[in-house]
Structure formats: structure tokens, C-alpha cells
Design an enzyme around this catalytic site. Sequence first.
Site, short mmCIF file in Angstrom:
data_model
loop_
_atom_site.label_atom_id
_atom_site.label_comp_id
_atom_site.label_asym_id
_atom_site.label_seq_id
_atom_site.Cartn_x
_atom_site.Cartn_y
_atom_site.Cartn_z
CG ASN A 149 98.42 -64.38 -24.48
OD1 ASN A 149 99.26 -64.37 -24.02
ND2 ASN A 149 97.80 -65.76 -25.29
CE1 TYR B 58 91.02 -71.55 -19.36
CE2 TYR B 58 89.50 -73.31 -19.45
CZ TYR B 58 91.06 -72.51 -19.93
OH TYR B 58 90.75 -72.48 -21.39
CE1 TYR B 59 90.22 -75.97 -9.65
CE2 TYR B 59 92.27 -76.38 -11.64
CZ TYR B 59 91.66 -77.16 -11.02
OH TYR B 59 91.42 -78.02 -10.60
NE ARG B 60 88.44 -67.95 -16.77
CZ ARG B 60 88.79 -67.95 -18.06
NH1 ARG B 60 88.18 -69.22 -18.71
NH2 ARG B 60 89.28 -67.15 -18.64
CB ALA C 117 94.78 -74.68 -42.11
N GLY D 58 97.93 -69.82 -29.34
CA GLY D 58 98.47 -68.68 -29.30
C GLY D 58 98.65 -67.95 -30.69
CG ASP E 193 95.87 -64.94 -27.91
OD1 ASP E 193 94.71 -63.91 -28.03
OD2 ASP E 193 96.37 -65.09 -27.23
#
Length: 346
Positions: A50, A118-120, A237, A263, A266
Site C-alpha cells: 500500500n 485470513y488465509y495466509r 483523531a 488504509g 499506510d
Amino acid sequence: MTATGPTSTAPGVVDVVALGESMVTFLPSVPGRLADVPSFDRAIGGAESNVACVLAAAGHSVRWVGRVGADGFGDHLVEAIGAYGVDVSAVRRDPDRPTGVYFRTAGDRATDAHEVAYYRAGSAASAMSARNMDLDAIRSGRVLHISGITPALSADCLALMRELTARRPGRPLVSFDVNHRPGLWRGHDDGSRVLLELARGADIVFVGEDEAWGLGGAEAVRAALPEPELLVVKQGATGATAFHGPHVTSVPALTVDVVAAVGAGDAFAAGFLSATLRDLPVRERLRHGHLMAAAALTVPGDLATPPARDHADRLAALDDDAWGRLRLGPGWTQTGERADEEVGTP
């Protein structure tokens, strides 16, 4: 393509090299529980990739280094990241391990209703090591950007991170985003200690106040982490505070009409690094980080079109009162008019 070893490509120097896992992301077509979502749209996800994509879109030369499967999902990641203008020539393809994927719901990640699957485990990225990655390519940037996600993937990945954060003459400027994801460290009691150890070896460190080892406040984080030349404590914030040498600089966050809270971290790192590469003052680096984060917050996915450089420079140069009145919403990066109207600038 099935290159698995560290064959050097004699890479040219780029502004930034980002090393880390990228996965294919499946975004729900409608809100609701994962069990109820009928279909998903495919995208890309990964903290380091990213950052690479945002920096490339902002006009920097960037190389992403990672490891993906020799499969269709790996093809998609390499092609999609490359389409942003990122150099993907040093990405390794693993013929024996798959590319990682994950599914998430449409809700805000901060709510209890948000789900991520997750499938990592056993993925190609988890096999990254100093033996099978091109260290010349990894060290070929003015800045090397890495994160605390990688060391959680495997013992080999942790060893690679220790190699890259070792303080040696001639290494690039090392940028480290702590990115403490407790779920990745499940079953490992030393996750926090490992991340602190790696952060101490970096030159620039980004850490959220809410993930900073249970310490209370930015000053306490700096006291525990005096080694980095530049420490950026993100305070949600409220804003962000940078410690640089004996100096402390704080910049409040912008008011943003949030579309999706994904995001932003990043993007903040990318904005800060972009301004660092241009040798801007720390105050402007923090402001560029907030502006890039605002771009990410005002689109549905992780990646947003960054504001044009002259537009971002103009907003970053506002006086404190005008900065405090600035409010950004969807589409603000495409045209400067709305932002100008909000603060009354010509």
C-alpha cells in the site's frame, strides 16, 4: 516464472523500497456478515505494498519486494501493484506455496461487527528469508520501508527483519511501521518485545499510541524508544507527534468526512516519507501524512488517488487556524475547490 533464489538483478537506486507481504483482498458486494455476503470484489492489500503504491502514485520511484505464489492470485498482485508504477522486478514467485488471501466485511474495522478471515498460513510470503530474497534489491532504495507484520509471519521472516534493522554502515534509511497485529502473534508471548527490538534498529518509526506496548502517551513511547532518529506517534483523531533529536512537533489531524476507515495508517506513512524524501520540515511531513491519510479515508478501499503535489503543498503550508478549519470529503483530491472554500483561501 518460478525464481526462488536470491539472484541479484543489479538493481538501480530508487527513492523507496518496500518489503513485505501483499495479499489478494476480497471486499463484500453488500454489507453484512461474511456468512451472508453473496459475492466479493477482488482488490489488493498489504501494508508495505500500500505504501509503495501511494508513493508511486505521488511521483516517486518505488520498488516493492515480496514473495507470492506461482499462481493466478500471485499474477494479479504483481500486475496490480505494477500498474501503479511500482517496480516489481524483484518479487519472487514460489512454486510450492500459495499467495495469501483474505476476506473482510464492509463495516468499520473499529466496530465489533467487523470480520476478517485470513488465509495466509503457509503462504509464499511466510517463506521470505535472507537466503531466498535479493538483499541487493532490498537495500537499493534511499529509504527501506518495512513493518511489524512481516516478523510475525515466520521465524525466517523475523530473521530477515533482524538482518535489515541491524545498524551497519552504508545501509539505507530504515523506516519501520510497528503495525502491531495481536492476532498474528497469537501463541507467541514475545510479540511486543520483538517489535520494540526491531523498532530500536530503525531510523524512522511509526507507531500508534494505542499499539505502543501499553505505554501511556507519546512522551512515554519516546522514553522507551530513544534510538530512532525520528519517532512518529500517531494519536488517532487527535493528530500525530514527531520526536526528532531534542525537538517535539505535534500536528492535529484534519476533519474528514470518512467513507471507510481503512488504509489511513499506510497512507500517512507514505505522505510522511514523501515529504521526507523532499527534505521538508518535520511539521510539513506530518501534515503531508495527514493529507494522504485523508485521501484514504474518503474512498471505500485501502488505496486512493493522492492529491497533486502542488495542491498538497499548498494545504500543508496553511497557517494553524486555516489548517484547523480545513474539512475534507469524498473527491477532494481530484479538485482543490472544496478544500479552498472550507478555509476561505483564494
